[in-house]
Structure formats: structure tokens, C-alpha cells
Design a protein around this motif. Sequence first.
Motif, mmCIF file in Angstrom:
data_model
loop_
_atom_site.group_PDB
_atom_site.id
_atom_site.type_symbol
_atom_site.label_atom_id
_atom_site.label_comp_id
_atom_site.label_asym_id
_atom_site.label_seq_id
_atom_site.Cartn_x
_atom_site.Cartn_y
_atom_site.Cartn_z
ATOM 1 N N UNK A 1 0.836 -1.187 0.000
ATOM 2 C CA UNK A 1 0.000 0.000 0.000
ATOM 3 C C UNK A 1 0.879 1.248 0.000
ATOM 4 N N UNK A 2 0.474 2.242 -0.773
ATOM 5 C CA UNK A 2 1.174 3.530 -0.793
ATOM 6 C C UNK A 2 0.172 4.625 -0.447
ATOM 7 N N UNK B 1 5.738 -3.701 -8.067
ATOM 8 C CA UNK B 1 4.834 -2.822 -7.314
ATOM 9 C C UNK B 1 4.167 -3.539 -6.156
ATOM 10 N N UNK B 2 4.520 -4.796 -5.933
ATOM 11 C CA UNK B 2 4.027 -5.536 -4.760
ATOM 12 C C UNK B 2 5.166 -6.078 -3.907
ATOM 13 N N UNK C 1 3.824 -1.175 3.628
ATOM 14 C CA UNK C 1 3.086 0.096 3.566
ATOM 15 C C UNK C 1 4.088 1.232 3.503
ATOM 16 N N UNK C 2 3.885 2.140 2.554
ATOM 17 C CA UNK C 2 4.742 3.315 2.388
ATOM 18 C C UNK C 2 3.847 4.543 2.488
ATOM 19 N N UNK C 3 4.053 5.347 3.515
ATOM 20 C CA UNK C 3 3.262 6.564 3.705
ATOM 21 C C UNK C 3 4.147 7.754 3.347
ATOM 22 N N UNK C 4 3.968 8.266 2.130
ATOM 23 C CA UNK C 4 4.786 9.382 1.675
ATOM 24 C C UNK C 4 4.375 10.689 2.332
ATOM 25 N N UNK C 5 3.143 10.763 2.880
ATOM 26 C CA UNK C 5 2.708 11.970 3.573
ATOM 27 C C UNK C 5 3.442 12.148 4.896
ATOM 28 N N UNK D 1 -4.498 9.862 0.640
ATOM 29 C CA UNK D 1 -5.172 8.694 0.073
ATOM 30 C C UNK D 1 -4.237 7.496 0.051
ATOM 31 N N UNK D 2 -4.731 6.333 0.511
ATOM 32 C CA UNK D 2 -3.956 5.100 0.498
ATOM 33 C C UNK D 2 -4.578 4.130 -0.497
#
Length: 530
Positions: free
Chosen positions: A27-28, A138-139, A168-172, A33-34
Amino acid sequence: MRKLAVPILLLALGGCATKVESSGNLQVCRNGRCAPAGETMTRADLVAALHGLFRDSAGAPIGLCEAAGSACKDRNVSFYVQGGPIPGLASIDAADAAGISLDRDQGTIRLSLTYRASFLGVPTACGASETVVTVASLTDVRIESGNFYCNWLLVGNVVANSHYAVERIDLDTGKLTGRYSMGTVGLLVVGGGKGEFLLDFKRQPATAVAAAPPSSPSPPPAPSPPAPIPQSRPESPPLSPSPPMAVRPATAAPPPIPEGFATTPPVTRFPRGPERPDDVAVVIGNGDYSRQGRDIPNIRPAYADAEGARLLAVQALGIREGNVIFLRDATGAQMTRIFGSERDHRGQLFDWVKAGKSRVYVYYAGHGAPGARGNGPYLVPSDADVARIELNGYPLKTLYDNLGKLPADSVTLVLEACFSGLSPAGSVLGQASPVFFEVKSPEVPANLTVISAGAANQMASWEQDGSDGLFTKYYLLGMSGKADAAPYGNGDGKVGLDEMDRYLKDTMTYWARRYYGRDQNAQIIRGSGR
């Protein structure tokens, strides 16, 4: 976390972390938005985004903790070690990154990580670990830290290594979470552990040198579509530029979106265009003027509109994520930093352009305003004071002039703004009457195409529920392929200026008149000499 220990005499030195397999569900999260990574970005986008996180962390420690979901449940990761006659918990709370390099073709990032570790609460001295971040798909994103040496009180010597599977990558917020495995081995020493990890690129470690005592609790950290739209067309030039150079993201994560603002753009999927590695985009959404500005109404759809423009850039225009300068609520200083000033046009955007190769795409959603003394018009930064707009607004003429001085192949500017001083939320000019101000649009330079929401004396309308700017809604729908379809276009898979003009007149202009009884006519202007 499951603690592992094997009290066996080992003479060979070498870390013993077991490989952690990917879950296949990455998940990004970005811009609030995720979603699964494959829905919002390419592999190249993901590599660039991760490279930006590590590159921006150089010189500052990366926090590491035991995770529960997307938050820390301890202030470090800890695991059991049989240290000769002294068994106990080893812990790591941070790592320092250096020597960061990117291999775009292989989808890998190489760096040295120096872990900040302790054993029984006493700091250990650790050498650097050669680490590889691999975006296999991408997975499947893995981080593997090779063998590194640690010494405890000059008597305990071990070699350790670690493996991470990112889920999980949270760029925010600058956080990576997933599962890890660590192992240590040495003379009379063996140990290791598995669990869930959180890498926090914005948190300082618990101590300057070593991890805090084990198990010390800490609060969690704060929170196939139509054919692609081409970029060139002799009889009807394209509306968009091409993708950017592979560079780290331009800005830190935008601030959280306040309540009451729309966040979902009218279009989230565009026909995927070919990658163009030299193109650059700037996307600005100024919505919250109440936080820093004075007497300026907010623009509820600005964030959703800007996100739609960002998706257009990375999907249809082929612009890589790392080449998109994305800002919410840009201040006057930020706009000057990006676009330059009246005295010096060489801002950040100028530095990112490859001469004769880059196509540049700029989108702005926010207020515009006339000048009270016949100057202007101006873009209104989020920290502006409308009573002094000539001092703290960003002149539209400066924007045009500086974009015209870019050594780019072409530049497209899209403005979800009007300069009459009126907006659906009220007057931008406070108690003033904008009807008394004459708004004169500056001359458009030769290499610039400007597409704006309306004429200088018209209001840029919103959807009735405040979800979108009318202009941006139909501009994005047009770019998704609707403007190329009959009766507006010829169906050749390319959206040209003439097709977009016909589409906007039949949609946006109609709905502005039907909803509000006022004229709104999008302006498409190509610079003189083109």
C-alpha cells in the motif's frame, strides 16, 4: 514479536537473519489517500519516491521501532541475544544513512546504514552496513542490510544483519512499515528476532547515541483506457508537457488537509502516456487561506483540483513522481523559490529543466486578484494580506516572464483562478469593490501556452457542492479523452487545443450559466510567435 535465541557455541562469524518474504500487498499513501501501489504509480515512480525519502534523510537519523499497524508500540526494535554468560535484550532505535545512490534500471537504492544499538541498555559501537533497497515490483519492496560489526564494552563482538519486507509506504508522513528479521552471531554469541517494524524518516531517535532500555513504552507517532494523449500535434498543439527528470520529490509531505475541503478529484484514472524522463511539473493547490492569510476566503475544491492535476501529470503526461513539485497552500516565499522573482528568474523550476528537452507543465488552483493601483493581476499566496497585495502577491506578469525564460522545449500553464477579485466564497478584496479595478492580462511569451478558467473579469465557478472547480473538472475530463471524442474531436487519441476549447465551451461554460446565470469562458492563449 517472537524472540529467538540459540545458546550454542558458534565459531563462524556471520549474521543469521532469515529472509522475509513479501506479502504481495503493498500500500502507498500520499496526499491523504492510500491505495495499492499499482493503482497510483509506476515502478519508476515508486523507486524515485523511496530514493527521495532516503536521500532527504541524509544527515539525520531514521527512527526504527517495533510497530503495531502503522504506529510504534515500543521506541525501538529489540531481540534476545545470548552474549556468552550474559544473556539479555539488544535494541536498535535508529540508523544513519550515507552514500545513497540510485540505479533506476535495476530499481535499486544502495546506501550505508549505521545502526544505533545497545545491549542491556549500554550503547554498542557498530560499523556501517551495506544496504540495498530493491523495488522488485509494485508488490515487492525489500530492504537488506548486509553484515555489520558491533562491539559492546570492548569485550562483546558480533556480526549482525537484517531483512525487511515493506508492506506500507506513507509518503505523507515519511513512514515505512512491514515485517523484519534480525540476526546476530559471534564467538559465544547468538541471537535474533522477528516482528513488525516502522521506519520513520522524520522522527529523532530516543537517545543521541544508543537505544533506550528495552521494552520502554513510547506513545505512537503523530499521526485499457483510451489511447494516451500525445504531447505534440502540428495542427493542434498538445495541452500538456512531458515527464520530468528523475529527481527526488521537491517538497516535504504537505500538511494535513483541514476539515471542510474536498479531497477527491473528478478524474483519478487517465490513459497512461509514454514516459518522458526530462519533463517537469509544478502543481499548487492553495485552499486554506484562513490559517496564514488575512481576510481571504478559503477555496474548498483547491486540494481536490490539484490532486487531479498531479494524477494527470504522472499518468497521462508521463511525468515521473520525482519530477513533480507538489505544494498545498504555497506561501509567497515558496512561490518565489520555485518560479524565481522579478529580479532573478532562476528558481527551482529553472534548475530542474533540461535545455531543449524538458516540457514543463504548471498547474495552479487558488485565488487571483487585481491590483488596487492598476497593477497586477496577482496570484494570491496562502500567507498574503489582501490589503497589501502589491507587496505580497505573486505578479502574474512575473510568472509569465519567468516561465518564458525557461530553456524548455515548451511550457503549459493551467490556471484554476480568476483575477476579478471575486470568488464563489466571497470577495478576495474584503470591503473593496473589484468592479472599479481594470484587470489587464500580461503578454504571453513565445514558448508559453496559458489555459485559464475564465476571462480576466469573470469568476471561476465551483460545482454546486464545492467538490471541484468547474473549469478543472471539465479540463480533466477533457484530458481523459472526452475532448478527443465526437463531437469535439477526431478520435485520434490526441487532445489538441482546438478540441479542448470546443469541449469546455459545451460543458463548463454551459454549466456556469445554468447553475449561476453568469458567463465563464475558458481562455486558451498561445504565446506570440508560436
